[in-house]
Each structure stands twice: as C-alpha cells, then as structure tokens.
Design a protein around this motif. Structure first.
Motif, PDB file in Angstrom:
ATOM      1  N   MET A   1       2.232 -33.994  41.650  1.00 15.06           N
ATOM      2  CA  MET A   1       3.593 -33.670  42.042  1.00 15.06           C
ATOM      3  C   MET A   1       3.576 -32.424  42.903  1.00 15.06           C
ATOM      4  O   MET A   1       3.074 -31.386  42.505  1.00 15.06           O
ATOM      5  CB  MET A   1       4.464 -33.444  40.801  1.00 15.06           C
ATOM      6  N   SER A   2       4.142 -32.501  44.121  1.00 17.57           N
ATOM      7  CA  SER A   2       4.111 -31.369  45.035  1.00 17.57           C
ATOM      8  C   SER A   2       5.325 -30.464  44.882  1.00 17.57           C
ATOM      9  O   SER A   2       5.309 -29.330  45.354  1.00 17.57           O
ATOM     10  CB  SER A   2       4.041 -31.877  46.480  1.00 17.57           C
ATOM     11  N   ALA A   3       6.396 -30.934  44.288  1.00 14.76           N
ATOM     12  CA  ALA A   3       7.604 -30.125  44.132  1.00 14.76           C
ATOM     13  C   ALA A   3       7.339 -28.946  43.199  1.00 14.76           C
ATOM     14  O   ALA A   3       6.634 -29.067  42.197  1.00 14.76           O
ATOM     15  CB  ALA A   3       8.743 -30.973  43.583  1.00 14.76           C
ATOM     16  N   HIS A   4       7.917 -27.806  43.531  1.00 17.53           N
ATOM     17  CA  HIS A   4       7.819 -26.622  42.681  1.00 17.53           C
ATOM     18  C   HIS A   4       8.824 -26.769  41.548  1.00 17.53           C
ATOM     19  O   HIS A   4      10.019 -26.977  41.784  1.00 17.53           O
ATOM     20  CB  HIS A   4       8.114 -25.367  43.502  1.00 17.53           C
ATOM     21  N   LEU A   5       8.364 -26.629  40.310  1.00 17.48           N
ATOM     22  CA  LEU A   5       9.205 -26.888  39.140  1.00 17.48           C
ATOM     23  C   LEU A   5       9.725 -25.581  38.553  1.00 17.48           C
ATOM     24  O   LEU A   5       8.946 -24.719  38.132  1.00 17.48           O
ATOM     25  CB  LEU A   5       8.390 -27.651  38.090  1.00 17.48           C
ATOM     26  N   ILE A   6      11.052 -25.439  38.535  1.00 16.97           N
ATOM     27  CA  ILE A   6      11.723 -24.261  37.974  1.00 16.97           C
ATOM     28  C   ILE A   6      12.404 -24.697  36.681  1.00 16.97           C
ATOM     29  O   ILE A   6      13.305 -25.537  36.699  1.00 16.97           O
ATOM     30  CB  ILE A   6      12.769 -23.698  38.949  1.00 16.97           C
ATOM     31  N   VAL A   7      11.980 -24.138  35.558  1.00 17.18           N
ATOM     32  CA  VAL A   7      12.526 -24.535  34.265  1.00 17.18           C
ATOM     33  C   VAL A   7      13.326 -23.390  33.666  1.00 17.18           C
ATOM     34  O   VAL A   7      12.814 -22.276  33.517  1.00 17.18           O
ATOM     35  CB  VAL A   7      11.404 -24.963  33.294  1.00 17.18           C
ATOM     36  N   LEU A   8      14.582 -23.658  33.331  1.00 23.45           N
ATOM     37  CA  LEU A   8      15.434 -22.707  32.621  1.00 23.45           C
ATOM     38  C   LEU A   8      15.336 -23.032  31.140  1.00 23.45           C
ATOM     39  O   LEU A   8      15.715 -24.123  30.717  1.00 23.45           O
ATOM     40  CB  LEU A   8      16.886 -22.828  33.084  1.00 23.45           C
ATOM     41  N   ALA A   9      14.810 -22.088  30.351  1.00 27.51           N
ATOM     42  CA  ALA A   9      14.566 -22.392  28.943  1.00 27.51           C
ATOM     43  C   ALA A   9      14.822 -21.177  28.068  1.00 27.51           C
ATOM     44  O   ALA A   9      14.453 -20.054  28.416  1.00 27.51           O
ATOM     45  CB  ALA A   9      13.128 -22.889  28.739  1.00 27.51           C
ATOM     46  N   ASN A  10      15.450 -21.435  26.940  1.00 26.67           N
ATOM     47  CA  ASN A  10      15.729 -20.434  25.921  1.00 26.67           C
ATOM     48  C   ASN A  10      16.261 -21.187  24.721  1.00 26.67           C
ATOM     49  O   ASN A  10      17.139 -22.041  24.866  1.00 26.67           O
ATOM     50  CB  ASN A  10      16.772 -19.419  26.422  1.00 26.67           C
TER      51      ASN A  10
ATOM     52  N   GLY B   1      14.897 -37.920  22.609  1.00 34.84           N
ATOM     53  CA  GLY B   1      14.685 -39.108  21.797  1.00 34.84           C
ATOM     54  C   GLY B   1      13.218 -39.467  21.751  1.00 34.84           C
ATOM     55  O   GLY B   1      12.352 -38.716  22.229  1.00 34.84           O
ATOM     56  N   GLU B   2      12.925 -40.637  21.228  1.00 34.33           N
ATOM     57  CA  GLU B   2      11.541 -41.049  20.989  1.00 34.33           C
ATOM     58  C   GLU B   2      10.711 -41.100  22.266  1.00 34.33           C
ATOM     59  O   GLU B   2       9.550 -40.706  22.281  1.00 34.33           O
ATOM     60  CB  GLU B   2      11.529 -42.426  20.313  1.00 34.33           C
ATOM     61  N   ASN B   3      11.297 -41.567  23.375  1.00 38.38           N
ATOM     62  CA  ASN B   3      10.543 -41.730  24.620  1.00 38.38           C
ATOM     63  C   ASN B   3      10.916 -40.694  25.677  1.00 38.38           C
ATOM     64  O   ASN B   3      10.604 -40.866  26.852  1.00 38.38           O
ATOM     65  CB  ASN B   3      10.789 -43.141  25.183  1.00 38.38           C
ATOM     66  N   ALA B   4      11.574 -39.621  25.244  1.00 36.07           N
ATOM     67  CA  ALA B   4      12.100 -38.648  26.204  1.00 36.07           C
ATOM     68  C   ALA B   4      10.994 -37.949  26.988  1.00 36.07           C
ATOM     69  O   ALA B   4      11.107 -37.756  28.203  1.00 36.07           O
ATOM     70  CB  ALA B   4      12.960 -37.622  25.479  1.00 36.07           C
ATOM     71  N   VAL B   5       9.928 -37.536  26.312  1.00 37.09           N
ATOM     72  CA  VAL B   5       8.852 -36.818  26.987  1.00 37.09           C
ATOM     73  C   VAL B   5       8.195 -37.712  28.038  1.00 37.09           C
ATOM     74  O   VAL B   5       7.905 -37.270  29.156  1.00 37.09           O
ATOM     75  CB  VAL B   5       7.811 -36.324  25.966  1.00 37.09           C
ATOM     76  N   ALA B   6       7.999 -38.977  27.699  1.00 39.05           N
ATOM     77  CA  ALA B   6       7.410 -39.921  28.650  1.00 39.05           C
ATOM     78  C   ALA B   6       8.344 -40.158  29.834  1.00 39.05           C
ATOM     79  O   ALA B   6       7.895 -40.260  30.982  1.00 39.05           O
ATOM     80  CB  ALA B   6       7.101 -41.242  27.948  1.00 39.05           C
ATOM     81  N   GLU B   7       9.650 -40.231  29.568  1.00 34.37           N
ATOM     82  CA  GLU B   7      10.612 -40.426  30.658  1.00 34.37           C
ATOM     83  C   GLU B   7      10.622 -39.235  31.602  1.00 34.37           C
ATOM     84  O   GLU B   7      10.661 -39.389  32.824  1.00 34.37           O
ATOM     85  CB  GLU B   7      12.017 -40.649  30.099  1.00 34.37           C
ATOM     86  N   LEU B   8      10.577 -38.023  31.034  1.00 31.57           N
ATOM     87  CA  LEU B   8      10.542 -36.827  31.875  1.00 31.57           C
ATOM     88  C   LEU B   8       9.289 -36.819  32.733  1.00 31.57           C
ATOM     89  O   LEU B   8       9.347 -36.542  33.942  1.00 31.57           O
ATOM     90  CB  LEU B   8      10.596 -35.576  31.008  1.00 31.57           C
ATOM     91  N   ALA B   9       8.142 -37.126  32.130  1.00 35.44           N
ATOM     92  CA  ALA B   9       6.883 -37.153  32.874  1.00 35.44           C
ATOM     93  C   ALA B   9       6.947 -38.162  34.017  1.00 35.44           C
ATOM     94  O   ALA B   9       6.488 -37.896  35.138  1.00 35.44           O
ATOM     95  CB  ALA B   9       5.728 -37.476  31.933  1.00 35.44           C
ATOM     96  N   LEU B  10       7.542 -39.326  33.752  1.00 39.23           N
ATOM     97  CA  LEU B  10       7.650 -40.365  34.775  1.00 39.23           C
ATOM     98  C   LEU B  10       8.548 -39.908  35.920  1.00 39.23           C
ATOM     99  O   LEU B  10       8.222 -40.120  37.100  1.00 39.23           O
ATOM    100  CB  LEU B  10       8.202 -41.648  34.157  1.00 39.23           C
ATOM    101  N   ARG B  11       9.670 -39.278  35.584  1.00 38.38           N
ATOM    102  CA  ARG B  11      10.574 -38.794  36.625  1.00 38.38           C
ATOM    103  C   ARG B  11       9.885 -37.754  37.509  1.00 38.38           C
ATOM    104  O   ARG B  11      10.059 -37.745  38.728  1.00 38.38           O
ATOM    105  CB  ARG B  11      11.838 -38.198  36.007  1.00 38.38           C
ATOM    106  N   LEU B  12       9.112 -36.877  36.898  1.00 40.23           N
ATOM    107  CA  LEU B  12       8.423 -35.852  37.671  1.00 40.23           C
ATOM    108  C   LEU B  12       7.330 -36.462  38.545  1.00 40.23           C
ATOM    109  O   LEU B  12       7.131 -36.040  39.682  1.00 40.23           O
ATOM    110  CB  LEU B  12       7.833 -34.799  36.732  1.00 40.23           C
ATOM    111  N   GLU B  13       6.639 -37.450  38.019  1.00 41.82           N
ATOM    112  CA  GLU B  13       5.576 -38.094  38.796  1.00 41.82           C
ATOM    113  C   GLU B  13       6.130 -38.880  39.974  1.00 41.82           C
ATOM    114  O   GLU B  13       5.474 -39.013  41.017  1.00 41.82           O
ATOM    115  CB  GLU B  13       4.767 -39.015  37.880  1.00 41.82           C
ATOM    116  N   GLN B  14       7.363 -39.400  39.828  1.00 42.15           N
ATOM    117  CA  GLN B  14       7.968 -40.211  40.880  1.00 42.15           C
ATOM    118  C   GLN B  14       8.803 -39.380  41.858  1.00 42.15           C
ATOM    119  O   GLN B  14       9.410 -39.925  42.772  1.00 42.15           O
ATOM    120  CB  GLN B  14       8.846 -41.298  40.257  1.00 42.15           C
TER     121      GLN B  14
END
Length: 260
Positions: A1-10, A76-89
């Motif tokens: 993934m070439s996009a720069h990822l900015i995560v807001l977390a707390n 949910g159960e598949n949330a982490v996989a869905e996030l990974a897929l969205r980032l890869e695509q």
C-alpha cells in the motif's frame, strides 16, 4: 500500500478524535491530495456524519467542497480482515485517515499497528494524561508509562522489525486553555518528560471553540473560507491553529495548505 496512513486513536472518548480526523482529511482533499477516511466507530459514526453533512450542504447551495471519500468498517468477527482488505485495495490514494473509536478493540489495535502517523488527541488534563503515563501526586513528575504507551511501543517495535518502517507518534493537546495556567504548565512538563522516554512528539491541537460544534451540521471547516458568510477574528485564530496542526504533522510530500 503506497498511501500514507494517518490513524487517530485514543481509548478515551471526548478528546476530539473525529473532529481532528475530519479536519485533517478535508485539509488534504482541499490541497488536491487523493484522500480517504475510514470510520471505525460504526455506532456513533461522527466523522461519517460530518462528511455526509458536508456533501448535503454543498448540494443545497451549489458549492464545491472537496472532501475525502468515506467508508465505515464495523467492529465484529471479520472486521480486522475487512480493514486489511480495504487498505490493500486502496490504490491511487495519497493518504488514508482512520478515525478509531474511543475504546479498546482488536480493530482499533489493528489500525494503530499499521499507522505511518499515529495521532493521539488528549484533553489538557491529568485525567487524559493517565492514559499514556502515571505521575506522582505530590510534584507531578512522571513515574512510568501507562498501558496505552506500552501498547504503542510494542506496536512500533513489531512494525520496525517486520517492515523496517518507522511510526511517527504525535500526542495532540486539544482544548488548550488560552491562559498560561498552572495545570497547563504541569501537563506540558509531564508530556515533555514522557515524550523523551517513549518517543512521541507533542503538538498543540484545536482549542475549545464553539465554532467547531456549530460547523458540524453543515460539514464545514475553517478552511472553507468562501463558504463562511461572516469570518470573524475568532475564525481567523481557529484557522491558524488548524493550519499549524496540519503543518506540524510533517506529512510526506505535503508542503503547506493553499493560502486561500
């Protein structure tokens, strides 16, 4: 993934994560950068609603209001996989902004572990400081990092070993008082001391201003100068804060916001 990822977390709520996430995303879009925003809080959907309001306001008034594309990933159960897929695509994007919920979850941890820039907004108090560090009650000196700082440290270490890429961790002091009060000084000193131990940068964020709440129903930001009928001195000050925040993130290939 070439996009720069900015995560807001707390893991605390009410620290301005969504407001900050939307303003970063809109600023990048206004600067002509291909940007997407992923909302991980499918219950409140604050950042999603903000951008929906922006689109509707633009439609009603015939305005052009650049904004990031927005998507929601529900926990949910598949949330982490869905996030990974969205980032890869996510091809063709320059930046992806992720707005995490104010609670611990596998999904929030997965997003944090992938961050190129991790932004942790905190209110300027020792209640919020406790998330990242513990202080001695008599003289307010830092005694040790807290659980969240340790969590970020572990994620950064794993990332460096597996991918060889650094993570820039920024702690954002939101709702700073205009007065140089004693509490403000103590929190600032504690943050600087802890930053040297665990390796984050400290930046001033967005002050407590009514205008940020007033703009939500229209989806506007202080950068939408042409869409704001009455631009007051308070707007000018808030706009300067926002521009300083974006510049201070030191995002790759991003020099500055347009002057207009």
């Amino acid at each position: 993934m070439s996009a720069h990822l900015i995560v807001l977390a707390n893991e605390k709520g009410g620290t301005g994560k969504s407001t900050t996430a939307v303003h970063i995303g809109v600023a990048l879009a206004l600067a002509g950068r291909a940007t997407a925003l992923i909302d991980l809080d499918s219950r409140q959907r604050t950042s999603t609603r903000y951008l929906e309001n922006r689109w509707l306001h633009a439609q009603r008034h015939g305005l052009t209001l650049p904004a990031p594309d927005v998507a929601v990933v529900a926990d949910g159960e598949n949330a982490v996989a869905e996030l990974a897929l969205r980032l890869e695509q996510a091809s063709g994007l320059d930046f992806i902004v992720i707005d995490s919920p104010g609670r611990d979850s596998d999904l929030a941890r997965a997003a944090m572990a992938r961050a190129d820039t991790l932004v942790t907004p905190i209110n300027d108090s020792f209640v919020d400081f406790d998330l990242i560090g513990e202080v001695e009650g008599e003289n307010y000196t830092v005694t040790k990092p807290s659980f969240y700082a340790e969590l970020v440290w572990e994620a950064r270490t794993r990332r460096a070993r597996s991918e060889g890429r650094p993570m820039d961790w920024v702690v954002l002091r939101n709702r700073l008082s205009a007065l140089d009060a004693r509490n403000k000084q103590r929190v600032g000193a504690a943050l600087e001391a802890l930053s040297r131990r665990v390796g984050f940068r400290v930046m001033p964020g967005l002050s407590e201003r009514v205008i940020f709440r007033e703009f939500f129903p229209r989806g506007l930001t202080l950068l939408d100068r042409a869409a704001i009928a009455e631009f007051s001195l308070s707007h000018v000050a808030a706009r300067a804060e926002l521009r300083a925040l974006i510049a201070g993130l030191n995002l790759p290939g991003f020099a500055e916001l347009p002057a207009s």
